[in-house]
Design an enzyme around this catalytic site. Structure first.
Site, PDB file in Angstrom:
ATOM      1  CG  ASP A  12      -8.341  -4.783  -2.769  1.00  0.00           C
ATOM      2  OD1 ASP A  12      -9.560  -4.619  -2.655  1.00  0.00           O
ATOM      3  OD2 ASP A  12      -7.575  -3.919  -3.236  1.00  0.00           O
ATOM      4  CG  HIS A  48      -2.094   0.898   1.076  1.00  0.00           C
ATOM      5  ND1 HIS A  48      -2.031   2.246   1.304  1.00  0.00           N
ATOM      6  CD2 HIS A  48      -3.361   0.623   0.668  1.00  0.00           C
ATOM      7  CE1 HIS A  48      -3.220   2.757   1.064  1.00  0.00           C
ATOM      8  NE2 HIS A  48      -4.043   1.804   0.658  1.00  0.00           N
TER       9      HIS A  48
HETATM   10  N1  ACO Z   1       4.180  -7.778  -4.171  1.00  0.00           N
HETATM   11  C1  ACO Z   1       5.532  -7.764  -4.273  1.00  0.00           C
HETATM   12  N2  ACO Z   1       6.286  -6.649  -4.163  1.00  0.00           N
HETATM   13  C2  ACO Z   1       5.632  -5.497  -3.955  1.00  0.00           C
HETATM   14  C3  ACO Z   1       4.230  -5.441  -3.828  1.00  0.00           C
HETATM   15  C4  ACO Z   1       3.509  -6.658  -3.951  1.00  0.00           C
HETATM   16  N3  ACO Z   1       2.169  -6.661  -3.869  1.00  0.00           N
HETATM   17  N4  ACO Z   1       3.859  -4.173  -3.625  1.00  0.00           N
HETATM   18  C5  ACO Z   1       4.984  -3.444  -3.622  1.00  0.00           C
HETATM   19  N5  ACO Z   1       6.067  -4.251  -3.817  1.00  0.00           N
HETATM   20  C6  ACO Z   1       7.457  -3.839  -3.866  1.00  0.00           C
HETATM   21  C7  ACO Z   1       7.803  -3.254  -5.229  1.00  0.00           C
HETATM   22  O1  ACO Z   1       8.241  -4.252  -6.129  1.00  0.00           O
HETATM   23  C8  ACO Z   1       8.882  -2.264  -4.877  1.00  0.00           C
HETATM   24  O2  ACO Z   1      10.075  -2.992  -4.649  1.00  0.00           O
HETATM   25  P1  ACO Z   1      11.513  -2.346  -5.028  1.00  0.00           P
HETATM   26  O3  ACO Z   1      11.634  -1.112  -4.191  1.00  0.00           O
HETATM   27  O4  ACO Z   1      12.466  -3.445  -4.673  1.00  0.00           O
HETATM   28  O5  ACO Z   1      11.424  -2.037  -6.495  1.00  0.00           O
HETATM   29  C9  ACO Z   1       8.435  -1.715  -3.522  1.00  0.00           C
HETATM   30  O6  ACO Z   1       7.657  -2.763  -2.944  1.00  0.00           O
HETATM   31  C10 ACO Z   1       7.603  -0.459  -3.633  1.00  0.00           C
HETATM   32  O7  ACO Z   1       6.487  -0.754  -4.480  1.00  0.00           O
HETATM   33  P2  ACO Z   1       5.756   0.285  -5.412  1.00  0.00           P
HETATM   34  O8  ACO Z   1       4.919  -0.482  -6.364  1.00  0.00           O
HETATM   35  O9  ACO Z   1       6.748   1.256  -5.991  1.00  0.00           O
HETATM   36  O10 ACO Z   1       4.911   1.051  -4.328  1.00  0.00           O
HETATM   37  P3  ACO Z   1       3.664   1.940  -4.605  1.00  0.00           P
HETATM   38  O11 ACO Z   1       3.448   2.728  -3.382  1.00  0.00           O
HETATM   39  O12 ACO Z   1       3.788   2.667  -5.891  1.00  0.00           O
HETATM   40  O13 ACO Z   1       2.530   0.840  -4.818  1.00  0.00           O
HETATM   41  C11 ACO Z   1       0.723  -0.556  -4.696  1.00  0.00           C
HETATM   42  C12 ACO Z   1       1.481   0.573  -4.010  1.00  0.00           C
HETATM   43  C13 ACO Z   1       0.354  -0.141  -6.111  1.00  0.00           C
HETATM   44  C14 ACO Z   1      -0.565  -0.817  -3.918  1.00  0.00           C
HETATM   45  C15 ACO Z   1       1.585  -1.820  -4.736  1.00  0.00           C
HETATM   46  O14 ACO Z   1       1.897  -2.232  -3.414  1.00  0.00           O
HETATM   47  C16 ACO Z   1       0.949  -2.956  -5.503  1.00  0.00           C
HETATM   48  O15 ACO Z   1       1.064  -2.999  -6.728  1.00  0.00           O
HETATM   49  N6  ACO Z   1       0.244  -3.897  -4.800  1.00  0.00           N
HETATM   50  C17 ACO Z   1      -0.456  -4.962  -5.467  1.00  0.00           C
HETATM   51  C18 ACO Z   1      -1.831  -4.458  -5.983  1.00  0.00           C
HETATM   52  C19 ACO Z   1      -2.792  -4.212  -4.858  1.00  0.00           C
HETATM   53  O16 ACO Z   1      -2.986  -5.024  -3.959  1.00  0.00           O
HETATM   54  N7  ACO Z   1      -3.479  -3.059  -4.920  1.00  0.00           N
HETATM   55  C20 ACO Z   1      -4.517  -2.681  -3.957  1.00  0.00           C
HETATM   56  C21 ACO Z   1      -4.039  -1.578  -3.067  1.00  0.00           C
HETATM   57  S1  ACO Z   1      -5.281  -1.171  -1.861  1.00  0.00           S
HETATM   58  C22 ACO Z   1      -6.413  -0.306  -2.747  1.00  0.00           C
HETATM   59  O17 ACO Z   1      -6.110   0.422  -3.636  1.00  0.00           O
HETATM   60  C23 ACO Z   1      -7.792  -0.505  -2.427  1.00  0.00           C
END
Ligand code: ACO
Length: 377
Positions: free
Chosen positions: A314, A260
């Site tokens: 979720d 998140h």
């Molecule tokens: N699984 C594995 N690695 C992850 C995940 C995940 N679900 N989420 C984040 N990371 C990692 C990224 O790969 C990144 O790693 P790095 O720094 O080594 O490159 C780091 O954590 C930061 O991730 P970002 O995607 O840059 O973080 P951001 O704040 O942009 O993303 C997000 C947040 C989009 C929710 C992300 O965690 C994600 O894609 N999660 C999966 C989708 C999801 O569950 N979305 C629902 C969110 S809740 C809602 O909106 C209702």
């Protein structure tokens, strides 16, 4: 030229708001000063809707008035039904919801009235209408009869009744009501921000909610609950979780329902949904989906704890909806049926103190080029 990673507006404050507060480090979510655990335990979704729109919990007469207004809005315009019947029956329900919401704007004589009174009325109407559209679409595509909403019942009762055509039991209604409370608002999440951006151009409330629905659809936002269910269905059985997770890791893929932008602790909504999912599974005699979800958490969580990645809202909602017999592609529309309350609360706030959103970009493109005639390229 800049080599800066795009910020995604992380930590950028773009509005003042008195609706919702999140402490991402402590995993706390607060609506209008009330902790989400307190509301999920004690309030009804209708009370929470009033709270988000008006700032205070309703008195008995205010709540009764709201329930009457919601009941009065629970009717399906004939034109809208005809429109739904024209759509391909395999259309994505979130796409259908956005089309129907935009269409409702064409049927509302006050659609372009941006006064607080008109917008408040539209917020109530849309809160009653989104569950109608979602459940009606389910029947239209299956060729089954649409059950008529019951004016003396809650939105949670009506959703389950209209979806299944059978009276839901009390536990299912109470659980679904809590689900709606948990999803009702979440500060400046992507869909709420997109609603506010649309409203800030002084476009109308139906258009702003349509923008929000389109934004919620994506798998990085509301669409993640469907993606979690897809993952569970691909896993199939609890004993396959380890192998599946190893492959996901080897392929460098994200685990949906984890991570998140704001929370660096377990999402408080996930904690509540985890308990609900377990209890629903036990009551239904089908704990497989819950157990798989927990097994995914147990394997994945230690791998990413150092990055502050935890289950989000979720993650456990998927297994809870599955056990309630809700089709996977209606998971995200349910999110919209709840979040419409938060979107419209933010829209009322936006219209009351509006300024156009217009950020800037860091230009990294070419400069100083001269036009080359087509024949010379
Ligand atoms: N699984 C594995 N690695 C992850 C995940 C995940 N679900 N989420 C984040 N990371 C990692 C990224 O790969 C990144 O790693 P790095 O720094 O080594 O490159 C780091 O954590 C930061 O991730 P970002 O995607 O840059 O973080 P951001 O704040 O942009 O993303 C997000 C947040 C989009 C929710 C992300 O965690 C994600 O894609 N999660 C999966 C989708 C999801 O569950 N979305 C629902 C969110 S809740 C809602 O909106 C209702």
């Amino acid at each position: 030229m800049s080599d800066k990673k795009p910020s995604g507006l992380q930590d950028v404050v773009v509005a003042q708001s008195s609706i919702c507060y999140i402490d991402g480090q402590r995993g706390q979510l607060v609506y209008r000063g009330y902790d989400i655990d307190d509301l999920a335990e004690n309030a009804s979704f209708e009370e929470v809707a009033w709270l988000l729109w008006n700032g205070n919990l309703p008195t008995q007469s205010e709540l009764s008035g709201l329930q009457q207004d919601l009941a009065a809005a629970m009717h399906f315009p004939k034109h809208l039904l005809e429109l739904l019947k024209e759509l391909p029956f395999d259309a994505n329900p979130m796409r259908v919801l956005s089309i129907a919401t935009a269409a409702l704007g064409t049927l509302d004589p006050d659609a372009d009235d941006l006064s607080p009174e008109a917008n408040r009325k539209k917020a109530i109407n849309l809160t009653a209408q989104l569950p109608l559209i979602t459940t009606a679409w389910h029947h239209v595509r299956n060729g089954t009869e649409i059950p008529q909403p019951k004016a003396d019942k809650s939105l949670a009762y009506n959703f389950l009744w209209m979806l299944n055509g059978a009276p839901p039991d009390d536990y299912a209604v109470r659980t679904f009501d809590a689900v709606l409370i948990l999803h009702a608002d979440h500060e400046l999440n992507a869909s709420t921000f997109s609603a506010r951006v649309t409203a800030a151009t002084l476009s109308d409330l139906h258009s702003a909610v349509t923008s929000a629905i389109c934004t919620l659809k994506g798998p990085l936002h509301g669409g993640a609950n469907e993606a979690v269910m897809q993952m569970l269905q691909e896993i199939g059985e609890v004993e396959n979780v380890g192998r599946y997770m190893e492959k996901l890791r080897a392929d460098g893929k994200k685990v949906m329902g984890f991570g998140h932008r704001v929370y660096k602790a377990k999402d408080p909504r996930a904690k509540i949904l985890e308990k609900m999912s377990e209890e629903l599974g036990k009551r239904a005699g089908d704990t497989k989906w819950f157990e798989m979800t927990r097994a995914v958490e147990e394997i994945f969580q230690p791998q990413v704890a150092a990055k502050g990645i935890y289950p989000n809202v979720d993650f456990y909602s998927a297994s809870a909806y599955q056990v309630m017999g809700i089709p996977r592609d209606l998971f995200t529309p349910i999110f919209a049926c709840s979040r419409v309350v938060g979107w419209t609360a933010h829209l009322l706030e936006q219209y009351a103190n509006n300024r156009l959103f217009r950020p800037s970009s860091d230009y990294i493109g070419e400069t100083g080029r001269k036009y080359t005639p087509l024949a010379s390229r």
